[in-house]
Enzyme design. Structure first.
Site, PDB file in Angstrom:
ATOM      1  N   CYS A   1       0.841  -1.204   0.000  1.00  0.00           N
ATOM      2  CA  CYS A   1       0.000   0.000   0.000  1.00  0.00           C
ATOM      3  C   CYS A   1       0.878   1.256   0.000  1.00  0.00           C
ATOM      4  O   CYS A   1       1.483   1.579  -1.010  1.00  0.00           O
ATOM      5  CB  CYS A   1      -0.970  -0.026   1.184  1.00  0.00           C
ATOM      6  SG  CYS A   1      -2.356   1.119   0.986  1.00  0.00           S
TER       7      CYS A   1
ATOM      8  N   HIS B   1      -3.543  -5.037   0.158  1.00  0.00           N
ATOM      9  CA  HIS B   1      -3.055  -5.573   1.435  1.00  0.00           C
ATOM     10  C   HIS B   1      -3.119  -7.103   1.406  1.00  0.00           C
ATOM     11  O   HIS B   1      -4.127  -7.689   1.819  1.00  0.00           O
ATOM     12  CB  HIS B   1      -3.909  -5.049   2.594  1.00  0.00           C
ATOM     13  CG  HIS B   1      -3.663  -3.617   2.932  1.00  0.00           C
ATOM     14  ND1 HIS B   1      -2.747  -3.225   3.884  1.00  0.00           N
ATOM     15  CD2 HIS B   1      -4.206  -2.475   2.430  1.00  0.00           C
ATOM     16  CE1 HIS B   1      -2.740  -1.897   3.965  1.00  0.00           C
ATOM     17  NE2 HIS B   1      -3.613  -1.422   3.100  1.00  0.00           N
TER      18      HIS B   1
ATOM     19  N   GLU C   1      -1.865  -9.243   3.284  1.00  0.00           N
ATOM     20  CA  GLU C   1      -1.933  -9.865   4.617  1.00  0.00           C
ATOM     21  C   GLU C   1      -3.359 -10.201   5.036  1.00  0.00           C
ATOM     22  O   GLU C   1      -3.588 -11.094   5.851  1.00  0.00           O
ATOM     23  CB  GLU C   1      -1.280  -8.953   5.671  1.00  0.00           C
ATOM     24  CG  GLU C   1      -2.010  -7.652   5.963  1.00  0.00           C
ATOM     25  CD  GLU C   1      -1.577  -6.483   5.101  1.00  0.00           C
ATOM     26  OE1 GLU C   1      -1.735  -5.321   5.536  1.00  0.00           O
ATOM     27  OE2 GLU C   1      -1.098  -6.735   3.972  1.00  0.00           O
TER      28      GLU C   1
END
Length: 542
Positions: A381, A516, A518
């Site tokens: 990001c 993102h 994750e």
């Protein structure tokens, strides 16, 4: 008529941060591995509509679901443990409940009645709970906060009423409480647990299972004492001792035989979960064959919970590569030209997402160091945006390259704000630099087209596209695309005309993504780009 859902409520007593989220996730995981369809719900008692505008330093990470909801970080735990994507409905707050009831009242749906906590607020809560449970064999509900808090009372009343309406066979109460160890007396104390359960019973709730959080094991006599004073069966006191890894907790619960009282309460046959793969991965977390050191350059380091999904994703990648990922926390504000030596001996460098101008120059120096020294690098990001700015400044020679987030009047906005955009639901949004932060972000899951033969595509096993989640307001400016590519920065991912990922042509492994990754990483299914980053860092070590 559909299946009748069974509800498991998880409450907490004595103090916060006892691990209700991990307890709820672990129980749900064991039920899922026993062959049941399981869903999970987090209820937050705060008045905010969602945690989207809360400081990470106060509330920890904001987790984003695939349908674009900004939720509590416990939803991330749920997804990581259950290996499934949840939705906006799996997390609601007091603010959402009251707003919904007030809007109904304004529309005249209550036929002019006086609106009260009982029945109107409590009915709204029960309706939301039942809606999430539809189609599941079990719904695990975590009630945020601590029993006795003023904010939590309507939820406990909803829980009591559901038990009254559905009966014991369909509602189970599990209470997580603390059994502290007093060093001076060298004793474990059960009194806080007794008082906490008394508080629950005072409002008409009798928990059937006590999960006792403790840093030391409990003797049989102590467990029997808790069972007697809390009016639960002897085998319904489950010890939740501190574990080496949160992913060990379901296995510990299994060893404590938590499924027996659950099955007995619901009048169901014995549960037999298959935890073989889970057990193998946990062993690799606790006793890995090798290790790797990742430099984590961030600015919310005083509260590691701000990066919870990312640190967990690194654990997932490590477990699947049989390697321990050692994180070296590096405060970007402290990273000036004279302190770059802290970046030496790292196997990989990671720049996470974030907002605002603070600590930016330190992150840019870390990116330059990774680029020039050929260290495996992953930017996420803001990490991608700063990778473009660093490249523009130090390779293209655009000295004043920056983002309009940091300087709205800049003449070289490598990163800028698209004022007119379409959100995930297909609605047109108009945003400016003064727009409310909670309303104009690109949120949720979007498809990313992967460039053929790129490092990014190879990480995704040759796929043409990948779906990943977003949480940002600013985009890479396509005006500079040609200049970037001609100098060796490849645009390797795109979404609806937007630049989603970049990588360097003349670098062993330098990849940065706007999304993102994750948020979609799980223990049994690690995110491909984070897995590849750790893999490349391991190769660097060798």
């Amino acid at each position: 008529m559909g299946k009748q859902t069974r509800y498991i409520f998880v409450t907490g007593g004595v103090l916060s941060s006892l691990g209700k989220g991990i307890t709820s996730s672990s129980i749900a995981t064991l039920l899922k591995h026993s062959g049941f369809e399981v869903s999970i719900l987090k209820i937050d008692p705060y008045i905010n509509l969602d945690p989207g505008t809360m400081s990470p330093l106060e509330h920890g990470e904001v987790f984003v679901t695939q349908d674009g909801a900004e939720t509590d970080l416990d939803i991330g735990h749920y997804e990581r443990f259950l290996n499934k994507s949840l939705e906006k409905k799996n997390n609601f707050t007091t603010g959402q409940v009251y707003l919904s009831v007030i809007e109904k009242e304004r529309r005249g749906e209550y036929l002019g009645k006086t609106i009260q906590i009982v029945p109107h607020i409590v009915d709204e809560i029960k309706q939301r709970i039942k809606s999430v449970g539809e189609g599941s064999d079990f719904l695990v509900i975590e009630l945020g906060g601590t029993v006795g808090d003023m904010e939590g009372m309507p939820y406990l009343e909803a829980m009591r009423e559901m038990k009254h309406e559905l009966g014991n066979d369909y509602v189970l109460s599990i209470h997580v409480t603390l059994v502290p160890y007093i060093k001076t007396a060298e004793e474990l104390k059960t009194k806080p647990t007794q008082h906490s359960v008394q508080e629950l019973r005072r409002i008409g709730i009798n928990p059937q299972i006590i999960v006792a959080r403790s840093e030391k094991p409990l003797s049989k006599d102590l467990k029997r004492k808790i069972a007697l004073s809390c009016d639960v069966a002897d085998n319904s006191v489950i010890v939740a001792q501190d574990a080496q890894s949160i992913y060990q907790v379901p296995l510990n619960f299994l060893q404590e035989d938590i499924l027996t009282p659950i099955a007995r309460h619901f009048s169901l046959p014995e549960f037999k979960p298959d935890m073989q793969e889970w057990n193998l991965l946990v062993k690799k977390i606790i006793s890995p064959k090798t290790s790797v050191t990742i430099g984590f350059v961030g600015k919310y380091l005083s509260l590691k919970e701000s990066y919870k999904s990312l640190t967990e994703a690194l654990i997932h990648a490590g477990a699947n590569l049989d390697a321990k990922v050692n994180i070296k926390w590096i405060d970007s504000e402290m990273l000036d030209q004279n302190s770059l030596s802290i970046l030496k001996d790292l196997d990989g460098i990671l720049i996470p997402g974030g907002f605002g101008e603070r600590g930016i120059e330190g992150k840019i120096r870390a990116i330059q160091y990774a680029r020039e020294n050929h260290i495996p690098f992953l930017g996420i990001c803001l990490g991608m945006q700063l990778s473009i700015i660093e490249f523009a400044r130090n390779v293209l020679g655009i000295a004043d390259a920056t983002s309009s987030e940091f300087d709205p009047q800049t003449n070289s906005p490598l990163i800028y704000m698209i004022e007119d955009f379409i959100d995930q639901s297909g609605c047109q949004q108009i945003r400016t630099h003064t727009s409310p932060l909670g309303g104009t972000m690109r949120l949720g899951e979007y498809p990313c087209i992967l460039k053929a033969n790129s490092k990014l595509q190879k990480a995704y096993h040759g796929a043409n596209s990948a779906k990943e989640r977003h949480r940002h307001r600013y985009e890479a400016n396509p005006k500079y695309r040609e200049m970037l590519e001609s100098a060796g920065m490849i645009i390797s991912g795109e979404s609806e005309g937007l630049i989603e990922a970049v990588e360097l042509r003349d670098h062993p492994w330098f990849v940065a993504v706007q999304f993102h990754p994750e948020f979609t990483s799980r223990l049994q299914n690690p995110n491909p780009i984070i897995l590849e980053f750790v893999h490349q860092s391991l190769k660097q070590r060798c």
